[in-house]
Design a protein around this motif. Sequence first.
Motif, PDB file in Angstrom:
ATOM      1  N   ALA A 191      18.354  94.648 -49.943  1.00  0.00           N
ATOM      2  CA  ALA A 191      19.553  94.635 -49.093  1.00  0.00           C
ATOM      3  C   ALA A 191      20.631  95.579 -49.609  1.00  0.00           C
ATOM      4  CB  ALA A 191      20.103  93.217 -49.006  1.00  0.00           C
ATOM      5  N   GLY A 192      20.631  95.824 -50.931  1.00  0.00           N
ATOM      6  CA  GLY A 192      21.667  96.665 -51.513  1.00  0.00           C
ATOM      7  C   GLY A 192      21.397  98.154 -51.443  1.00  0.00           C
ATOM      8  N   GLY A 193      20.150  98.545 -51.150  1.00  0.00           N
ATOM      9  CA  GLY A 193      19.800  99.963 -51.156  1.00  0.00           C
ATOM     10  C   GLY A 193      19.786 100.577 -49.772  1.00  0.00           C
ATOM     11  N   ILE A 194      20.281 101.794 -49.704  1.00  0.00           N
ATOM     12  CA  ILE A 194      20.249 102.569 -48.464  1.00  0.00           C
ATOM     13  C   ILE A 194      19.741 103.970 -48.797  1.00  0.00           C
ATOM     14  CG2 ILE A 194      22.130 101.288 -47.363  1.00  0.00           C
ATOM     15  CD1 ILE A 194      24.016 103.587 -48.119  1.00  0.00           C
ATOM     16  N   PRO A 195      19.223 104.712 -47.817  1.00  0.00           N
ATOM     17  CA  PRO A 195      18.759 106.081 -48.094  1.00  0.00           C
ATOM     18  C   PRO A 195      19.875 106.926 -48.715  1.00  0.00           C
ATOM     19  CG  PRO A 195      18.028 105.373 -45.928  1.00  0.00           C
ATOM     20  CD  PRO A 195      18.978 104.314 -46.410  1.00  0.00           C
ATOM     21  N   GLY A 196      19.543 107.589 -49.814  1.00  0.00           N
ATOM     22  CA  GLY A 196      20.532 108.416 -50.499  1.00  0.00           C
ATOM     23  C   GLY A 196      21.371 107.660 -51.506  1.00  0.00           C
ATOM     24  N   ASP A 197      21.304 106.341 -51.482  1.00  0.00           N
ATOM     25  CA  ASP A 197      22.041 105.522 -52.447  1.00  0.00           C
ATOM     26  C   ASP A 197      21.229 104.245 -52.695  1.00  0.00           C
ATOM     27  OD1 ASP A 197      23.946 104.648 -54.200  1.00  0.00           O
ATOM     28  OD2 ASP A 197      25.403 104.046 -52.673  1.00  0.00           O
ATOM     29  N   LEU A 256      10.760 100.991 -49.662  1.00  0.00           N
ATOM     30  CA  LEU A 256      12.014 100.329 -50.011  1.00  0.00           C
ATOM     31  C   LEU A 256      12.956 101.311 -50.707  1.00  0.00           C
ATOM     32  CD1 LEU A 256      10.705  96.909 -51.377  1.00  0.00           C
ATOM     33  CD2 LEU A 256      11.526  97.449 -49.091  1.00  0.00           C
ATOM     34  N   ASN A 257      14.235 101.163 -50.452  1.00  0.00           N
ATOM     35  CA  ASN A 257      15.247 102.021 -51.071  1.00  0.00           C
ATOM     36  C   ASN A 257      15.671 101.426 -52.420  1.00  0.00           C
ATOM     37  OD1 ASN A 257      15.594 104.020 -48.908  1.00  0.00           O
ATOM     38  ND2 ASN A 257      16.396 102.284 -47.736  1.00  0.00           N
ATOM     39  N   ALA A 302      21.662 104.014 -64.370  1.00  0.00           N
ATOM     40  CA  ALA A 302      22.167 103.123 -63.322  1.00  0.00           C
ATOM     41  C   ALA A 302      22.966 103.843 -62.249  1.00  0.00           C
ATOM     42  CB  ALA A 302      23.028 102.020 -63.952  1.00  0.00           C
ATOM     43  N   LEU A 303      23.640 104.946 -62.606  1.00  0.00           N
ATOM     44  CA  LEU A 303      24.618 105.515 -61.678  1.00  0.00           C
ATOM     45  C   LEU A 303      24.520 107.016 -61.430  1.00  0.00           C
ATOM     46  CD1 LEU A 303      27.746 103.522 -62.931  1.00  0.00           C
ATOM     47  CD2 LEU A 303      26.511 103.162 -60.786  1.00  0.00           C
ATOM     48  N   GLU A 308      18.549 110.508 -58.446  1.00  0.00           N
ATOM     49  CA  GLU A 308      18.217 109.792 -57.211  1.00  0.00           C
ATOM     50  C   GLU A 308      16.861 110.275 -56.710  1.00  0.00           C
ATOM     51  OE1 GLU A 308      19.137 107.090 -54.036  1.00  0.00           O
ATOM     52  OE2 GLU A 308      20.219 107.467 -55.893  1.00  0.00           O
ATOM     53  N   ARG A 309      16.015 109.335 -56.350  1.00  0.00           N
ATOM     54  CA  ARG A 309      14.651 109.614 -55.895  1.00  0.00           C
ATOM     55  C   ARG A 309      13.739 110.139 -56.998  1.00  0.00           C
ATOM     56  NH1 ARG A 309      13.445 106.390 -51.874  1.00  0.00           N
ATOM     57  NH2 ARG A 309      14.996 106.465 -50.203  1.00  0.00           N
ATOM     58  N   LYS A 310      14.137 109.967 -58.262  1.00  0.00           N
ATOM     59  CA  LYS A 310      13.254 110.320 -59.379  1.00  0.00           C
ATOM     60  C   LYS A 310      12.843 109.055 -60.125  1.00  0.00           C
ATOM     61  CE  LYS A 310      13.694 114.003 -61.805  1.00  0.00           C
ATOM     62  NZ  LYS A 310      14.200 115.001 -62.781  1.00  0.00           N
TER      63      LYS A 310
END
Length: 353
Positions: A191-197, A256-257, A302-303, A308-310
Amino acid sequence: MLLEAIVICVLVTLGVIYFTSRKMWYTIGLTLLYQIKYHYIGFIYHLDDLFNARYNKTDLPIVPNKVAILTGGSRGIGAEVVKKLLQCDMEVIIACRTTTIGEKLILDIRRSGIARGRAKVYKLDNSSFESVREFVKKIKADYDRIHILINNAAIMFGPYKETIDGFEEQWAVNYLSHFLLTSLLLPLLKAGGIPGDCSRIINITSVAHYISDIDFASINNSSKNTFCTQAAYGQSKLAQTMFTITLQKLLIDKLLNVLVYSVHPGIVKTELFKNTLMGKNKWMMFKWKTPDQGATSIIYAALNKDIERKGGIYISNCKEAAIPSLALEEQIRKQLFELSLKQVQLNDFFQYL
């Protein structure tokens, strides 16, 4: 009479050594071997920390809408991770065994001048699967999404001890409890993940994974008679690295994101080393990383947006590092994953989605 007695004693002693102590001698030899391995790998990666210190840095972006869970967050490296996450204006859930220590940490952080972020303490005993399930039940009642899960809690080099669930303590605390926790929290991470984040799962491992093995026989039949605490610790950390790779592949298949990373904080001066020669002779920890420096790579994983995406990579000193060859063997990873499901009594890792 005296000569006969001496002869009998010698023969009995030799018999005891030959017939009943072979396991003990094996354990002694294994322990010595691992001590040599640990001193070698520790020295090499202490030099690596010094050489790569200029890379061990990361930004602290302001992300007020994110929620993070950190196991073992009340002391050591975990406490410094909490401090940095709060500086990012996040909501931080400190999951720890002794909640009063977590509450004191929050007070100390506020007294230090850090006013940003929100912090809460929830009880979680990583040596108990029941505690893990109870913790998740409370989190699901209070939150509808989680953005970051940092599986940090760990113990190292303690004497042989079994948890209430019947597993060797280092195996249960360092690995199995996090395996279960991650599965149970997947709905909130999804629920917390979206594409790009994407949401992120951070598994804290160690360079000990380079010198360790997955001994399925010892995992299934652990015994204090053949127990080598150094081997058990390294095995639990190698399992964390393997779990990272396997889970990332499964998350991609599920579309899943959610991203997963494994992180080595460095050779850090903390109470984790209390059962070692260095822990008893703190002068030997000269120029080791501080807990603050050890927390940096965890925050990076974490941030940092550059990774991202690796997902699935292993990070040390805020850089991607080489994964141990054993962790790249798919069949062993698959066997470990299936065994882990059985041990934590899950039919399917994604059964709660």
